[in-house]
Design a protein around this motif. Structure first.
Motif, PDB file in Angstrom:
ATOM      1  N   GLN A  79       0.826  -1.211   0.000  1.00  0.00           N
ATOM      2  CA  GLN A  79       0.000   0.000   0.000  1.00  0.00           C
ATOM      3  C   GLN A  79       0.858   1.257   0.000  1.00  0.00           C
ATOM      4  O   GLN A  79       0.540   2.226  -0.691  1.00  0.00           O
ATOM      5  CB  GLN A  79      -0.968  -0.034   1.173  1.00  0.00           C
ATOM      6  CG  GLN A  79      -2.011  -1.117   1.007  1.00  0.00           C
ATOM      7  CD  GLN A  79      -3.047  -1.142   2.115  1.00  0.00           C
ATOM      8  OE1 GLN A  79      -2.906  -0.496   3.147  1.00  0.00           O
ATOM      9  NE2 GLN A  79      -4.100  -1.895   1.893  1.00  0.00           N
ATOM     10  N   ALA A  80       1.964   1.250   0.734  1.00  0.00           N
ATOM     11  CA  ALA A  80       2.866   2.411   0.750  1.00  0.00           C
ATOM     12  C   ALA A  80       3.528   2.592  -0.609  1.00  0.00           C
ATOM     13  O   ALA A  80       3.642   3.724  -1.101  1.00  0.00           O
ATOM     14  CB  ALA A  80       3.917   2.244   1.845  1.00  0.00           C
ATOM     15  N   VAL A  82       2.358   1.741  -3.517  1.00  0.00           N
ATOM     16  CA  VAL A  82       1.339   2.257  -4.436  1.00  0.00           C
ATOM     17  C   VAL A  82       1.113   3.746  -4.206  1.00  0.00           C
ATOM     18  O   VAL A  82       1.132   4.541  -5.151  1.00  0.00           O
ATOM     19  CB  VAL A  82       0.022   1.460  -4.303  1.00  0.00           C
ATOM     20  CG1 VAL A  82      -1.112   2.150  -5.048  1.00  0.00           C
ATOM     21  CG2 VAL A  82       0.210   0.040  -4.824  1.00  0.00           C
ATOM     22  N   SER A  83       0.911   4.147  -2.967  1.00  0.00           N
ATOM     23  CA  SER A  83       0.576   5.552  -2.710  1.00  0.00           C
ATOM     24  C   SER A  83       1.772   6.488  -2.865  1.00  0.00           C
ATOM     25  O   SER A  83       1.616   7.610  -3.340  1.00  0.00           O
ATOM     26  CB  SER A  83      -0.050   5.714  -1.320  1.00  0.00           C
ATOM     27  OG  SER A  83       0.888   5.400  -0.317  1.00  0.00           O
ATOM     28  N   GLU A  84       2.961   6.031  -2.505  1.00  0.00           N
ATOM     29  CA  GLU A  84       4.131   6.908  -2.536  1.00  0.00           C
ATOM     30  C   GLU A  84       4.876   6.889  -3.860  1.00  0.00           C
ATOM     31  O   GLU A  84       5.501   7.888  -4.230  1.00  0.00           O
ATOM     32  CB  GLU A  84       5.099   6.519  -1.411  1.00  0.00           C
ATOM     33  CG  GLU A  84       4.506   6.736  -0.034  1.00  0.00           C
ATOM     34  CD  GLU A  84       5.329   6.093   1.079  1.00  0.00           C
ATOM     35  OE1 GLU A  84       6.490   5.672   0.819  1.00  0.00           O
ATOM     36  OE2 GLU A  84       4.802   6.000   2.195  1.00  0.00           O
ATOM     37  N   TRP A  86       3.928   4.390  -7.009  1.00  0.00           N
ATOM     38  CA  TRP A  86       3.118   4.022  -8.176  1.00  0.00           C
ATOM     39  C   TRP A  86       2.217   5.176  -8.594  1.00  0.00           C
ATOM     40  O   TRP A  86       2.207   5.575  -9.760  1.00  0.00           O
ATOM     41  CB  TRP A  86       2.297   2.774  -7.852  1.00  0.00           C
ATOM     42  CG  TRP A  86       1.611   2.175  -9.034  1.00  0.00           C
ATOM     43  CD1 TRP A  86       0.353   2.481  -9.499  1.00  0.00           C
ATOM     44  CD2 TRP A  86       2.124   1.184  -9.919  1.00  0.00           C
ATOM     45  NE1 TRP A  86       0.063   1.730 -10.610  1.00  0.00           N
ATOM     46  CE2 TRP A  86       1.131   0.924 -10.883  1.00  0.00           C
ATOM     47  CE3 TRP A  86       3.323   0.477  -9.982  1.00  0.00           C
ATOM     48  CZ2 TRP A  86       1.310  -0.001 -11.911  1.00  0.00           C
ATOM     49  CZ3 TRP A  86       3.497  -0.448 -10.989  1.00  0.00           C
ATOM     50  CH2 TRP A  86       2.493  -0.677 -11.949  1.00  0.00           C
ATOM     51  N   ASP A  87       1.458   5.704  -7.667  1.00  0.00           N
ATOM     52  CA  ASP A  87       0.492   6.768  -7.996  1.00  0.00           C
ATOM     53  C   ASP A  87       1.164   8.035  -8.496  1.00  0.00           C
ATOM     54  O   ASP A  87       0.539   8.828  -9.209  1.00  0.00           O
ATOM     55  CB  ASP A  87      -0.386   7.096  -6.782  1.00  0.00           C
ATOM     56  CG  ASP A  87      -1.389   6.000  -6.464  1.00  0.00           C
ATOM     57  OD1 ASP A  87      -1.605   5.099  -7.304  1.00  0.00           O
ATOM     58  OD2 ASP A  87      -1.962   6.038  -5.353  1.00  0.00           O
ATOM     59  N   THR A  88       2.424   8.248  -8.151  1.00  0.00           N
ATOM     60  CA  THR A  88       3.096   9.485  -8.551  1.00  0.00           C
ATOM     61  C   THR A  88       4.030   9.318  -9.747  1.00  0.00           C
ATOM     62  O   THR A  88       4.321  10.295 -10.435  1.00  0.00           O
ATOM     63  CB  THR A  88       3.902  10.076  -7.373  1.00  0.00           C
ATOM     64  OG1 THR A  88       4.896   9.131  -6.969  1.00  0.00           O
ATOM     65  CG2 THR A  88       2.998  10.407  -6.198  1.00  0.00           C
TER      66      THR A  88
END
Length: 100
Positions: A79-80, A82-84, A86-88
């Protein structure tokens, strides 16, 4: 056929130029972080070679069953990442989940 091994593949293009130091760091960090999650087996980083596909890279991994795949998806390291990262840093992607 719902008790087999699950192959999860994410094919993607990064916002960084292919071959750049930033792209290589993303791929290396993906290996380091995601392959160390206990449920992950046979983690691979792949590079696209087909002119028929617009995506540049792929992460491929296997899970023994749905419970292992769910554990991976809910793991704090996944989850970290992805949020830190992957999403950026990912410009576009497609996920494919297949069962053996």
């Amino acid at each position: 056929m719902n008790n087999g091994t699950i192959r999860h593949m994410a094919i993607f293009t990064l916002k960084h130029p292919a071959g750049s130091a930033e792209a290589e760091k993303f791929l290396q960090d993906g290996v380091r972080i995601l392959s160390n999650i206990p449920a992950v087996n046979n983690f691979e980083v792949l590079r696209q070679i087909s002119a028929k596909c617009d995506f540049e890279y792929g992460f491929s991994m296997e899970f023994t069953d749905q419970a292992a795949y769910d554990a991976y998806n809910n793991h704090p390291d996944h989850q970290a990442f992805v949020s830190e990262r992957w999403d950026t840093e990912v410009a576009g992607f497609q996920e494919i989940d297949l069962m053996k």
